[in-house]
Design a protein around this motif. Structure first.
Motif, PDB file in Angstrom:
ATOM      1  N   ASP A 156       0.827  -1.209   0.000  1.00 44.27           N
ATOM      2  CA  ASP A 156       0.000   0.000   0.000  1.00 44.27           C
ATOM      3  C   ASP A 156       0.859   1.256   0.000  1.00 44.27           C
ATOM      4  OD1 ASP A 156      -2.562  -1.240   0.043  1.00 44.27           O
ATOM      5  OD2 ASP A 156      -2.263  -1.732   2.150  1.00 44.27           O
ATOM      6  N   ALA A 157       1.947   1.237   0.763  1.00 49.43           N
ATOM      7  CA  ALA A 157       2.851   2.388   0.790  1.00 49.43           C
ATOM      8  C   ALA A 157       3.484   2.602  -0.577  1.00 49.43           C
ATOM      9  CB  ALA A 157       3.923   2.189   1.854  1.00 49.43           C
ATOM     10  N   MET A 158       3.873   1.505  -1.216  1.00 44.31           N
ATOM     11  CA  MET A 158       4.435   1.608  -2.557  1.00 44.31           C
ATOM     12  C   MET A 158       3.440   2.224  -3.527  1.00 44.31           C
ATOM     13  SD  MET A 158       4.237  -0.055  -5.756  1.00 44.31           S
ATOM     14  CE  MET A 158       3.671  -1.714  -5.408  1.00 44.31           C
ATOM     15  N   ALA A 159       2.191   1.788  -3.469  1.00 45.39           N
ATOM     16  CA  ALA A 159       1.167   2.319  -4.375  1.00 45.39           C
ATOM     17  C   ALA A 159       0.996   3.821  -4.175  1.00 45.39           C
ATOM     18  CB  ALA A 159      -0.155   1.583  -4.149  1.00 45.39           C
ATOM     19  N   ARG A 160       1.010   4.278  -2.924  1.00 46.27           N
ATOM     20  CA  ARG A 160       0.882   5.710  -2.673  1.00 46.27           C
ATOM     21  C   ARG A 160       2.061   6.488  -3.238  1.00 46.27           C
ATOM     22  NH1 ARG A 160      -0.991   3.626   2.383  1.00 46.27           N
ATOM     23  NH2 ARG A 160       1.058   3.987   3.352  1.00 46.27           N
ATOM     24  N   MET A 161       3.228   5.884  -3.168  1.00 53.16           N
ATOM     25  CA  MET A 161       4.433   6.571  -3.628  1.00 53.16           C
ATOM     26  C   MET A 161       4.508   6.735  -5.143  1.00 53.16           C
ATOM     27  SD  MET A 161       6.407   7.774  -1.308  1.00 53.16           S
ATOM     28  CE  MET A 161       6.917   7.650   0.413  1.00 53.16           C
TER      29      MET A 161
END
Length: 394
Positions: A29-34
């Motif tokens: 999820d953090a990767m997707a936001r980035m």
């Protein structure tokens, strides 16, 4: 450092995201936001340079070489970037900066080059989003030899002893690469880049993928041909490249918990598993890269390879590392060199044993390879693309 905003609907470029979330949890999820986060500090400098023109570039260049304290009343965005660049995190060892990259300087230059081409750049170009942006910059086929040389010069300066000290060539050029990325991002957005599909151009995820292409990817490649480095050696490699990540504006959440190949592998798996298969842009870039690389490998004064031999070795090691499925997807042909690669690996493994068991061999190798790279960085005519972008007359 930049932070991500909530991204309930990740860019469409992501594939297999539910499986990645199940495997990697919050990291996915953090990767997707980035994917929607660029580099606020560098982007602000580009806006400021557009307003200030030549005077802004003069100020920026002086700040990069002589430091923020050398400037009288610098423009705010340039000052903010320089302040971040000059704030050395407490996890950086000054001694290690003086020593340079302890592992890359133990790999013979021709194997470093093969790992960079057949491993790093091939891996980078296999991402359709990165390939699309690179193809849009134009003349990628004609510019491939020059881009290969320019990236090699930057990397050499970044790994040489003292290269990342403030004002040194590796430090300055890493900042210039970061600003060139910001320029490309700005230009792409102005020309209708589809952020819903691809995310922000050269976003934090793409920067992380590039960082992995200079750390875990080439060294996993090198392991296939006999260059195996111990865990403590790997830690020195990653500590050096942590600071490069900082200078490139990569969020610390991507790299500070990565200390060796084992801890780098989950991030590599996350990014690779959510990237779509290579497309025509990827294949065109790889073809241009390999065509240029064959000329470089066979044309070196000390090379014993013909163009056909260089091509066979390059195709062979690329297929050995990436596997037949990805190699086929990138249109990398089968190679007649495959049967000899295990023999080559035995010879490389013997070199590694001598570096770790015979007193003085590793230090001698580092000095010889450092001398080679010092010559390399001084022999590229003209300014690189990232240097041209920072010149006052551009």
């Amino acid at each position: 450092m930049t932070t991500a905003q909530d991204c309930p609907q990740p860019p469409q470029r992501l594939v297999n995201f539910d499986a990645a979330r199940a495997k990697h949890g919050e990291k996915a999820d953090a990767m997707a936001r980035m994917l929607d986060v660029g580099d606020l500090l560098a982007d602000a400098v580009i806006t400021e340079l557009d307003a200030l023109g030549k005077d802004g570039r003069l100020i920026l260049n002086r700040g990069l070489t002589d430091g923020l304290d050398s400037l009288d009343n610098p423009p705010p965005a340039i000052a903010a970037l320089l302040r971040q660049l000059e704030t050395v995190p407490d996890w950086v060892s000054q001694e290690s900066l003086v020593a340079g990259d302890p592992v890359s300087l133990l790999v013979p230059p021709h194997w470093n080059l093969l790992a960079f081409i057949g491993g790093s750049l091939t891996h980078t170009y296999s991402s359709p989003s990165i390939a699309k942006l690179l193809v849009q910059t134009g003349q990628f086929d004609k510019m491939a030899p020059r881009r290969l040389s320019e990236t090699g010069v930057w990397r050499a300066n970044a790994i040489l002893p003292g290269g990342l000290l403030r004002g040194a060539p590796g430090y300055v050029q890493t900042a210039q690469v970061r600003l060139l990325h910001a320029r490309v991002r700005s230009t792409a957005l102005k020309h209708g880049w589809d952020t819903a599909q691809w995310g922000v151009p050269i976003n934090q995820v793409d920067t992380a993928r590039t960082w992995l292409a200079f750390t875990v990817v080439p060294f996993l490649f090198l392991e296939r041909v006999g260059f195996v480095f111990k865990e403590e050696e790997q830690q020195g490699l990653y500590q050096h490249w942590w600071y490069i990540a900082h200078l490139l504006g990569l969020d610390e959440s991507f790299f500070l918990d990565i200390k060796d190949h084992a801890t780098a592998s989950p991030l590599l798996d996350l990014l690779d598993s959510t990237v779509a298969p290579p497309d025509d842009n990827s294949r065109a870039l790889v073809l241009a890269l390999y065509t240029a690389a064959v000329h470089v490998l066979s044309g070196r004064p000390t090379s014993f390879l013909t163009e056909a031999g260089a091509q066979a070795i390059l195709y062979g090691v690329a297929r050995l590392y990436h596997g037949d499925a990805l190699a086929d997807a990138l249109a990398i042909p089968p190679s007649t060199a495959m049967p000899v690669l295990p023999i080559i690996a035995v010879g490389n493994a013997q070199l590694r044993r001598s570096q770790t068991t015979v007193p003085g061999v590793a230090a001698q190798e580092r000095e010889l390879i450092s001398q080679y790279y010092r010559g390399l960085v001084n022999n590229l005519p003209g300014h690189t693309a990232y240097q041209k972008h920072a010149q006052p007359d551009e």
